[in-house]
Design a protein around this motif. Structure first.
Motif, PDB file in Angstrom:
ATOM      1  N   THR A 162       0.795  -1.236   0.000  1.00  0.00           N
ATOM      2  CA  THR A 162       0.000   0.000   0.000  1.00  0.00           C
ATOM      3  C   THR A 162       0.825   1.283   0.000  1.00  0.00           C
ATOM      4  OG1 THR A 162      -0.126  -0.050   2.425  1.00  0.00           O
ATOM      5  CG2 THR A 162      -1.929  -1.113   1.192  1.00  0.00           C
ATOM      6  N   SER A 163       2.153   1.161   0.044  1.00  0.00           N
ATOM      7  CA  SER A 163       2.974   2.383   0.087  1.00  0.00           C
ATOM      8  C   SER A 163       4.415   2.086  -0.294  1.00  0.00           C
ATOM      9  CB  SER A 163       2.937   3.002   1.493  1.00  0.00           C
ATOM     10  OG  SER A 163       3.537   2.119   2.419  1.00  0.00           O
ATOM     11  N   PHE A 164       5.128   3.149  -0.649  1.00  0.00           N
ATOM     12  CA  PHE A 164       6.580   3.066  -0.807  1.00  0.00           C
ATOM     13  C   PHE A 164       7.143   4.471  -0.634  1.00  0.00           C
ATOM     14  CE2 PHE A 164       5.291   3.826  -5.251  1.00  0.00           C
ATOM     15  CZ  PHE A 164       6.202   4.772  -5.681  1.00  0.00           C
ATOM     16  N   ARG A 165       8.441   4.531  -0.439  1.00  0.00           N
ATOM     17  CA  ARG A 165       9.127   5.819  -0.323  1.00  0.00           C
ATOM     18  C   ARG A 165      10.189   5.890  -1.415  1.00  0.00           C
ATOM     19  NH1 ARG A 165      10.891   7.709   5.200  1.00  0.00           N
ATOM     20  NH2 ARG A 165      10.284   9.678   4.274  1.00  0.00           N
ATOM     21  N   PHE A 166      10.499   7.117  -1.837  1.00  0.00           N
ATOM     22  CA  PHE A 166      11.460   7.370  -2.906  1.00  0.00           C
ATOM     23  C   PHE A 166      12.371   8.493  -2.438  1.00  0.00           C
ATOM     24  CE2 PHE A 166      12.677  10.012  -6.516  1.00  0.00           C
ATOM     25  CZ  PHE A 166      13.118   9.103  -7.461  1.00  0.00           C
ATOM     26  N   ARG A 167      13.671   8.342  -2.655  1.00  0.00           N
ATOM     27  CA  ARG A 167      14.621   9.405  -2.319  1.00  0.00           C
ATOM     28  C   ARG A 167      15.633   9.529  -3.441  1.00  0.00           C
ATOM     29  NH1 ARG A 167      18.543   8.131   2.180  1.00  0.00           N
ATOM     30  NH2 ARG A 167      20.004   7.782   0.507  1.00  0.00           N
ATOM     31  N   GLN A 168      15.874  10.758  -3.873  1.00  0.00           N
ATOM     32  CA  GLN A 168      16.868  11.015  -4.918  1.00  0.00           C
ATOM     33  C   GLN A 168      18.025  11.794  -4.324  1.00  0.00           C
ATOM     34  OE1 GLN A 168      15.746  13.639  -8.159  1.00  0.00           O
ATOM     35  NE2 GLN A 168      16.773  12.281  -9.593  1.00  0.00           N
ATOM     36  N   ASP A 169      19.242  11.314  -4.590  1.00  0.00           N
ATOM     37  CA  ASP A 169      20.480  11.969  -4.164  1.00  0.00           C
ATOM     38  C   ASP A 169      21.225  12.397  -5.417  1.00  0.00           C
ATOM     39  OD1 ASP A 169      19.757  11.003  -1.599  1.00  0.00           O
ATOM     40  OD2 ASP A 169      20.894   9.165  -1.915  1.00  0.00           O
ATOM     41  N   ARG A 170      22.101  13.399  -5.265  1.00  0.00           N
ATOM     42  CA  ARG A 170      22.827  13.899  -6.430  1.00  0.00           C
ATOM     43  C   ARG A 170      24.296  14.110  -6.093  1.00  0.00           C
ATOM     44  NH1 ARG A 170      19.298  17.819  -8.437  1.00  0.00           N
ATOM     45  NH2 ARG A 170      18.246  16.081  -9.416  1.00  0.00           N
ATOM     46  N   LEU A 171      25.139  13.744  -7.045  1.00  0.00           N
ATOM     47  CA  LEU A 171      26.587  13.935  -6.954  1.00  0.00           C
ATOM     48  C   LEU A 171      26.956  14.911  -8.056  1.00  0.00           C
ATOM     49  CD1 LEU A 171      29.217  12.851  -5.586  1.00  0.00           C
ATOM     50  CD2 LEU A 171      29.315  11.169  -7.419  1.00  0.00           C
ATOM     51  N   SER A 172      27.389  16.131  -7.685  1.00  0.00           N
ATOM     52  CA  SER A 172      27.662  17.120  -8.731  1.00  0.00           C
ATOM     53  C   SER A 172      28.932  17.927  -8.494  1.00  0.00           C
ATOM     54  CB  SER A 172      26.479  18.087  -8.857  1.00  0.00           C
ATOM     55  OG  SER A 172      26.201  18.681  -7.617  1.00  0.00           O
ATOM     56  N   ASP A 173      29.716  17.552  -7.494  1.00  0.00           N
ATOM     57  CA  ASP A 173      30.936  18.323  -7.215  1.00  0.00           C
ATOM     58  C   ASP A 173      32.176  17.509  -7.557  1.00  0.00           C
ATOM     59  OD1 ASP A 173      30.690  16.465  -5.248  1.00  0.00           O
ATOM     60  OD2 ASP A 173      30.936  17.850  -3.572  1.00  0.00           O
ATOM     61  N   ASP A 174      32.235  17.048  -8.788  1.00  0.00           N
ATOM     62  CA  ASP A 174      33.358  16.240  -9.271  1.00  0.00           C
ATOM     63  C   ASP A 174      33.559  14.971  -8.450  1.00  0.00           C
ATOM     64  OD1 ASP A 174      33.968  18.007 -11.372  1.00  0.00           O
ATOM     65  OD2 ASP A 174      35.117  19.288 -10.009  1.00  0.00           O
ATOM     66  N   GLY A 175      32.481  14.408  -7.958  1.00  0.00           N
ATOM     67  CA  GLY A 175      32.562  13.129  -7.266  1.00  0.00           C
ATOM     68  C   GLY A 175      33.017  13.199  -5.829  1.00  0.00           C
ATOM     69  N   LYS A 176      32.997  14.374  -5.210  1.00  0.00           N
ATOM     70  CA  LYS A 176      33.501  14.496  -3.840  1.00  0.00           C
ATOM     71  C   LYS A 176      32.491  14.052  -2.795  1.00  0.00           C
ATOM     72  CE  LYS A 176      36.563  18.174  -5.204  1.00  0.00           C
ATOM     73  NZ  LYS A 176      36.698  19.602  -5.302  1.00  0.00           N
ATOM     74  N   SER A 177      31.232  14.437  -2.945  1.00  0.00           N
ATOM     75  CA  SER A 177      30.245  14.068  -1.928  1.00  0.00           C
ATOM     76  C   SER A 177      28.834  14.089  -2.498  1.00  0.00           C
ATOM     77  CB  SER A 177      30.335  15.023  -0.733  1.00  0.00           C
ATOM     78  OG  SER A 177      30.047  16.335  -1.142  1.00  0.00           O
ATOM     79  N   TRP A 178      27.978  13.259  -1.917  1.00  0.00           N
ATOM     80  CA  TRP A 178      26.588  13.186  -2.327  1.00  0.00           C
ATOM     81  C   TRP A 178      25.770  14.230  -1.584  1.00  0.00           C
ATOM     82  CZ3 TRP A 178      24.555  10.258  -6.130  1.00  0.00           C
ATOM     83  CH2 TRP A 178      25.329   9.191  -6.606  1.00  0.00           C
ATOM     84  N   THR A 179      24.848  14.869  -2.301  1.00  0.00           N
ATOM     85  CA  THR A 179      23.820  15.687  -1.672  1.00  0.00           C
ATOM     86  C   THR A 179      22.612  14.769  -1.565  1.00  0.00           C
ATOM     87  OG1 THR A 179      24.671  17.684  -2.726  1.00  0.00           O
ATOM     88  CG2 THR A 179      22.440  17.781  -1.825  1.00  0.00           C
ATOM     89  N   GLU A 180      22.292  14.363  -0.342  1.00  0.00           N
ATOM     90  CA  GLU A 180      21.236  13.380  -0.146  1.00  0.00           C
ATOM     91  C   GLU A 180      19.885  14.046   0.022  1.00  0.00           C
ATOM     92  OE1 GLU A 180      22.395  10.742   2.996  1.00  0.00           O
ATOM     93  OE2 GLU A 180      23.851   9.737   1.703  1.00  0.00           O
TER      94      GLU A 180
END
Length: 196
Positions: A162-180
């Motif tokens: 009856t439900s699910f959750r979705f989360r999108q993260d992005r890596l945009s600083d030359d691979g240094k860290s994820w923005t979660e």
């Protein structure tokens, strides 16, 4: 006269030749792999509560917009995949995003291949996905508004009937860290079958 005879012979034998070509192929028809069930949770209609990440100063000045939406999914490709469409609007119904995806399970790589169209921006994105421990993780590569390369990681998790959750993260600083959590979605099932 000879031309008519030749044409008549071709027309009479063409269906027989086509039939002969397909007669032996019936044995090579494959059945969808059982892994197709991994994305089957999307089949049906979902009501969405959408939460974009907002920089704290912008959120303080303008507030965080309330976004809602629908996600509809159908079985596709003779059972080998899933087709789905996600619409996001503000609370007044003004369109914010429309995405249409076609998902196919590739048994040779043991991964999902997806082609998604961001309808309002006219951009296609290719991605791959893998199911592990009750979570579907989707990876894609693209560019941001400045033309710099980005990597997107999306996760479908807490999946129930009856439900699910979705989360999108992005890596945009030359691979240094994820923005979660640049985008999170809470989905609640409203129908087992989605209208087209």
């Amino acid at each position: 006269m000879l031309a008519r005879s030749t044409l008549a012979l071709i027309l009479l034998t063409a269906p027989l030749q086509l039939h002969a070509q397909h007669a032996g192929g019936a044995q090579s028809v494959r059945m969808p792999p059982s892994e197709v069930a991994q994305f089957a949770f999307l089949v049906g209609e979902w009501e969405l509560s959408v939460h974009p990440a907002m920089p704290s100063l912008i959120a303080k000045l303008h507030g965080v917009p309330k976004l809602v939406g629908t996600w509809k999914g159908w079985r596709a490709f003779d059972g080998f995949g899933i087709e789905d469409e996600m619409r996001i609007t503000d609370e007044s119904g003004n369109p914010r995003a429309l995405s249409h995806a076609m998902r196919y399970y590739d048994a040779s790589t043991k991964r999902w291949s997806t082609s998604s169209l961001d309808v309002y921006r006219g951009a296609f994105t290719a991605s791959t996905a893998e199911w592990r421990d009750g979570t579907m993780t989707v990876m894609s590569h693209g560019t941001n508004g400045e033309g710099k390369p980005t990597v997107s990681r999306a996760k479908y998790y807490d999946i129930t009937p009856t439900s699910f959750r979705f989360r999108q993260d992005r890596l945009s600083d030359d691979g240094k860290s994820w923005t979660e959590g640049v985008l999170t979605i809470d989905a609640k099932r409203v129908a087992a079958v989605a209208p087209r």
